[in-house]
Scaffold this active site. Sequence first.
Site, short mmCIF file in Angstrom:
data_model
loop_
_atom_site.label_atom_id
_atom_site.label_comp_id
_atom_site.label_asym_id
_atom_site.label_seq_id
_atom_site.Cartn_x
_atom_site.Cartn_y
_atom_site.Cartn_z
CG ASP A 161 161.46 84.50 71.27
OD1 ASP A 161 161.84 84.89 69.83
OD2 ASP A 161 161.31 83.60 71.52
CE1 TYR A 173 156.71 80.19 75.32
CE2 TYR A 173 158.40 82.20 75.35
CZ TYR A 173 158.34 81.21 74.63
OH TYR A 173 159.64 80.80 73.40
CE LYS A 210 158.26 81.98 70.02
NZ LYS A 210 158.73 82.80 71.30
CG HIS A 225 154.04 79.30 70.32
ND1 HIS A 225 154.27 79.16 71.61
CD2 HIS A 225 155.44 77.94 70.32
CE1 HIS A 225 154.73 79.51 72.63
NE2 HIS A 225 155.93 78.56 71.25
#
Length: 317
Positions: free
Chosen positions: A46, A51, A80, A113
């Site tokens: 994931d 990030y 995302k 997201h």
Amino acid sequence: MASTTFLTMPSGKTIPQLGLGTWLSPPGIVQHAIEVAVKHGYRYIDCAFFYDNEGAIGEGLQNVFKKGLVKREDLFIVSKLWNSFHEPEDVKPALLDTLKLLQLDYLDLYLMHSPMGIKNVKGDLLPQKDGKVVMSDVDYLDTWKGMEKMVDEGLTRSIGVANFNTHQLERLLTHSRIKPDVLQAERHVYQTQSKLVPFVKEKGLVFIGYSPLTSPQTPFKPGPKNGMEDPVVKEIAKKHGKTPAQILLRFNIQSGIVTIPKSQTPEHIIENTKIFDFSLTDEEMKKLASLHYGARAVPWDLLGLGHHKHYPFCKDE
């Protein structure tokens, strides 16, 4: 013993019920975490552009491919679409950037997201003016149309959403051409999503629960209590000869949802797979669910989005 089980999404495709979360996994460490995970049966990774580690994840993926541990088609890779790319014309460039970083030709699942759009400012994922995040008026239904095209073009095999509430998901289901396969949201013993999980299942979608271990490393303070230190969790763990982390993960798995614990430690990554050889009793499941107190490891209001018109969280969601 199986290292994971699978759930079937509305599209008919399957998704592993255990995945490796990568939030807060820094470059230089996440590469090895991926190798350990793949060696021990993980097939779902994931990711998210936000990030800021997708380049390193791409290196880790290429490493396991080159070593012959798995082929691309053996893995289920998720990323995302960040909030600043909600304009329909921004969706494809954002996905192409992610694919380039991950060194992949396609994703298995691409998620919005959140429903909250913000202004697209190059190089700044949380642009601010006068100390406030600059928000966008784009409707997530328009963003979704851009994501549907990514399925049409084969850049992702499935699409879904994250951090939507029941009302937003209902609206999306009513007005979408391609229905979302999943909803991803925070889910653990302190945030059981007692309304959202049943709603998602009723609509036939798969629920992916993030922060299943209550995310004790969350940078947002105060975060939830550390579920692995909870007396109830520890008591149940002792009864089953398992660790508190395994009990927390089993709580999600046995609730019929996907769970994606983040870990950088090889021992913990391996330990997290050993949750398919036991079951919690109905009484234990009820005890764990009773620990809910509405805590969130990822409070989006602290990112400056609490006043967004599409802010999804309230007391009853």
